[in-house]
Design a protein around this motif. Sequence first.
Motif, short mmCIF file in Angstrom:
data_model
loop_
_atom_site.label_atom_id
_atom_site.label_comp_id
_atom_site.label_asym_id
_atom_site.label_seq_id
_atom_site.Cartn_x
_atom_site.Cartn_y
_atom_site.Cartn_z
N TYR A 1 -7.17 6.21 8.52
CA TYR A 1 -6.77 5.71 9.83
C TYR A 1 -6.46 6.88 10.76
CZ TYR A 1 -6.43 1.43 7.28
OH TYR A 1 -6.74 0.35 6.51
N TYR B 1 11.03 7.05 12.15
CA TYR B 1 10.97 6.63 10.76
C TYR B 1 11.53 7.68 9.80
CZ TYR B 1 7.83 2.97 12.56
OH TYR B 1 7.30 1.92 13.26
N GLN C 1 6.27 9.17 18.17
CA GLN C 1 7.69 8.80 18.32
C GLN C 1 8.12 7.87 17.19
OE1 GLN C 1 5.35 7.11 19.49
NE2 GLN C 1 5.87 5.34 20.73
N MET D 1 0.84 -1.21 0.00
CA MET D 1 0.00 0.00 0.00
C MET D 1 0.86 1.25 0.00
SD MET D 1 -2.62 -1.10 3.01
CE MET D 1 -1.32 -1.98 3.86
N SER E 1 7.88 -1.61 6.05
CA SER E 1 7.44 -0.29 5.60
C SER E 1 8.63 0.58 5.26
CB SER E 1 6.52 0.38 6.61
OG SER E 1 7.18 0.57 7.83
N VAL F 1 9.78 -4.76 17.21
CA VAL F 1 8.90 -3.60 17.29
C VAL F 1 7.92 -3.75 18.45
CG1 VAL F 1 9.11 -3.24 14.82
CG2 VAL F 1 7.07 -4.37 15.73
N THR G 1 2.26 -3.57 20.87
CA THR G 1 0.95 -3.04 20.46
C THR G 1 0.82 -3.14 18.95
OG1 THR G 1 1.27 -1.38 22.16
CG2 THR G 1 -0.61 -1.08 20.69
N PRO H 1 2.12 6.22 15.89
CA PRO H 1 2.29 7.26 16.90
C PRO H 1 3.48 8.19 16.60
CG PRO H 1 2.39 5.06 17.88
CD PRO H 1 2.26 4.86 16.42
N ILE I 1 9.44 -6.48 9.70
CA ILE I 1 9.02 -7.37 10.78
C ILE I 1 8.83 -8.72 10.12
CG2 ILE I 1 7.27 -7.80 12.55
CD1 ILE I 1 6.58 -4.71 12.25
N LEU J 1 -7.79 -3.10 17.73
CA LEU J 1 -6.75 -2.75 16.78
C LEU J 1 -6.91 -3.54 15.50
CD1 LEU J 1 -3.66 -2.73 19.12
CD2 LEU J 1 -4.76 -0.76 18.11
N LEU K 1 -1.08 -5.94 13.87
CA LEU K 1 -0.82 -6.74 12.66
C LEU K 1 -1.50 -8.10 12.76
CD1 LEU K 1 2.96 -5.89 12.14
CD2 LEU K 1 1.03 -5.04 10.80
N TYR L 1 0.65 4.75 1.64
CA TYR L 1 -0.10 5.29 2.77
C TYR L 1 0.36 6.74 2.97
CZ TYR L 1 -1.83 5.14 7.61
OH TYR L 1 -2.50 5.39 8.78
N LEU M 1 4.14 6.28 3.94
CA LEU M 1 4.88 5.02 3.99
C LEU M 1 4.48 4.16 2.81
CD1 LEU M 1 4.12 4.02 7.72
CD2 LEU M 1 6.35 4.77 6.87
C1 BLA Z 1 3.81 1.34 13.82
N1 BLA Z 1 1.67 1.41 12.55
C2 BLA Z 1 3.04 1.28 12.63
C3 BLA Z 1 3.57 1.08 11.32
C4 BLA Z 1 2.51 1.08 10.44
C5 BLA Z 1 1.33 1.26 11.22
C6 BLA Z 1 2.63 0.91 8.95
C7 BLA Z 1 5.03 0.91 10.96
C8 BLA Z 1 5.56 -0.46 11.26
C9 BLA Z 1 5.41 -1.44 10.13
O1 BLA Z 1 6.13 -1.34 9.14
O2 BLA Z 1 4.56 -2.37 10.23
C10 BLA Z 1 -0.01 1.35 10.80
N2 BLA Z 1 -0.14 -0.29 9.01
C11 BLA Z 1 -0.62 0.75 9.71
C12 BLA Z 1 -1.86 1.15 9.15
C13 BLA Z 1 -2.09 0.36 8.08
C14 BLA Z 1 -1.00 -0.53 7.99
C15 BLA Z 1 -2.72 2.24 9.64
O3 BLA Z 1 -0.84 -1.39 7.13
C16 BLA Z 1 -3.27 0.42 7.23
C17 BLA Z 1 -3.56 -0.43 6.29
N3 BLA Z 1 -0.96 1.41 16.71
C18 BLA Z 1 -2.30 1.60 16.93
C19 BLA Z 1 -2.46 2.12 18.24
C20 BLA Z 1 -1.20 2.23 18.80
C21 BLA Z 1 -0.26 1.78 17.81
C22 BLA Z 1 -3.79 2.48 18.82
O4 BLA Z 1 -3.18 1.37 16.14
C23 BLA Z 1 -0.80 2.69 20.12
C24 BLA Z 1 -1.35 2.21 21.26
C25 BLA Z 1 1.13 1.74 18.00
N4 BLA Z 1 2.09 1.49 15.67
C26 BLA Z 1 2.15 1.62 17.01
C27 BLA Z 1 3.53 1.67 17.41
C28 BLA Z 1 4.29 1.56 16.24
C29 BLA Z 1 3.37 1.46 15.15
C30 BLA Z 1 4.04 1.83 18.83
C31 BLA Z 1 5.79 1.55 16.15
C32 BLA Z 1 6.29 0.16 15.92
C33 BLA Z 1 7.80 0.17 16.02
O5 BLA Z 1 8.44 0.60 15.04
O6 BLA Z 1 8.30 -0.27 17.07
#
Ligand code: BLA
Length: 527
Positions: A204, A217, A212, A175, A275, A257, A260, A210, A225, A476, A265, A177, A287
């Motif tokens: 979304y 990134y 940080q 995707m 990503s 990672v 949460t 989030p 992952i 989630l 995922l 994004y 992304l």
């Molecule tokens: C990280 N959230 C991410 C990442 C993506 C998304 C792409 C980057 C990590 C990766 O490459 O997988 C979100 N992925 C999406 C979305 C789509 C997708 C929106 O494919 C849509 C199709 N996430 C939540 C909530 C929290 C949260 C509520 O939904 C917090 C409580 C946390 N998301 C979260 C955190 C990271 C993250 C902490 C960082 C992960 C890391 O790099 O350690």
Amino acid sequence: KLVGPTEFTEGCDREPIQFLGRVQSHGLLMALDAGDLQIVRVSDNSERLIGIRPEDLLGQSAPSVFSGEFRDVIESCLHDLSAGKNNPLRLDIAVRGESVTFDGVVHRTGDCVIVELENPRTEAHARSPRGRVIDQHFEFVRGTLADVAQLSDLDEIGQQITRAVRGYTGFDRVMLYRFEEDEHGVVIGEDRPEEMEPFLGLHYPASDVPQQARKLYCRSLLRLIVDVDDPGSPVVASDDRQARVPLDLSHAVLRSVSETHIEYLRNMDVGASMSISLVQGGRLWGLIACHHRGPRFVSYERRAACEMLGAVVMGQITAAEQAIAERRRAAANADCAKIVQAAATRASISDALVEYERPFLSLVEATGAAVFIGGTTRLLGTTPELKNVTRILDEIENSVGGPISRLERVAELSADFSQFSKNCCGVLAMRFVNGDAILFFRPETVRTIKWAGNPYREVEDRPASVSESDSPLDRLSPRNSFAIFAESVRGRSVPWTEANLEVAELLKSSIESLLGRRADEVSQLQR
Ligand code: BLA
């Protein structure tokens, strides 16, 4: 306990995701003292990967454990670490009597040199039959760029990029994004197998990635992952170093990672995720997000090619965005000129605006307008009742003021405006020097955005669904994310952009000069 969406997502920005002290277990991480190359930390999976137990590595000098060549290799790499220019290093390591080739990825953090080892043969995908791996990577970047260069439409660019990345990496779903001005995200390009549910067009909430994580990134441009079911391998130290000073894994390619995010995922039935950051002027623009149904490893080299593609494609997207904005501006200016010209020939300016209703509204992407000019009042498109329009105008006068004002949440002015805020919650108001005025209206965001597959009614009719679950983690998932997003923009319109404001200013000054001319004519007639 029911948890509201904001309460639930508040903590997201605070998790220290670079200090979790764990790596993905398909690879080995060692932290060496930058001075004497002594191994001070190592991930606890070393025995499985290179046949040596962590306790036999800790405290040893890395060159003595491996080979003399190791030091040279690391040193050659050390003097230009920032860009990771020399990565990966090919290292042959004797594992249980057999030579195994690893990709070594080296970088520096604080007073440590981080060495990460991955076995490139773990990659199952698309090995070139004659081993021309480099050519393949080069062709991927060059070919995709050439294809994208032909395009000026963002949808087409999104399609092209996601198709290319999917073909090259073998992920099931890829995707594009994009983060919007208010930080929430939208899927603007997607390539996936027929049988998978489309995410194209879904929005979304900002908390899904989030703050940080966005910051990280921007500096660390790609994460993989490999397996969401991998519990990870803790990084251990000979003393209590890890407890005292957590190791900063910001730039470690093996960084485990956030739990949460793993949960997120899993709820999406994603087994592996990658990503690629798209950074524009220091801000995370978006992304390229890749999902796989099972685990998936992609070699460092292939990841490096993806990272490079991200950087160059960002340039092309930026150029396309500028061209699109320029075209829009030119079209709006031309429409504005046409409408004002027509108004100049009519007895009543309002009549001309009514006659040109559609182009008039689309000047600022509005769905309704109220025109108070020359003692007449006209309502166009979808607007609140006249008495409410007048009240809005008064409230704006009292609380906001200024010749042009824009707001996304009309109920901000007065709580009882929420009665019509579904269809008219965004207001762009202009007040002319003579006291005349025009107000433009926009509906709630959920009514404006479009997305594939799922009409917004489904979300609207079940607004409570986001709070029904007992466990916050159950919520989630992409569908729930969408519901949370919808809830977060309830009563709020899509923001009025700088471009909208620019056109509004042009319209205002054009109409003002018309009004001025009319006033002159009237006074001349009277003389
Ligand atoms: C990280 N959230 C991410 C990442 C993506 C998304 C792409 C980057 C990590 C990766 O490459 O997988 C979100 N992925 C999406 C979305 C789509 C997708 C929106 O494919 C849509 C199709 N996430 C939540 C909530 C929290 C949260 C509520 O939904 C917090 C409580 C946390 N998301 C979260 C955190 C990271 C993250 C902490 C960082 C992960 C890391 O790099 O350690």
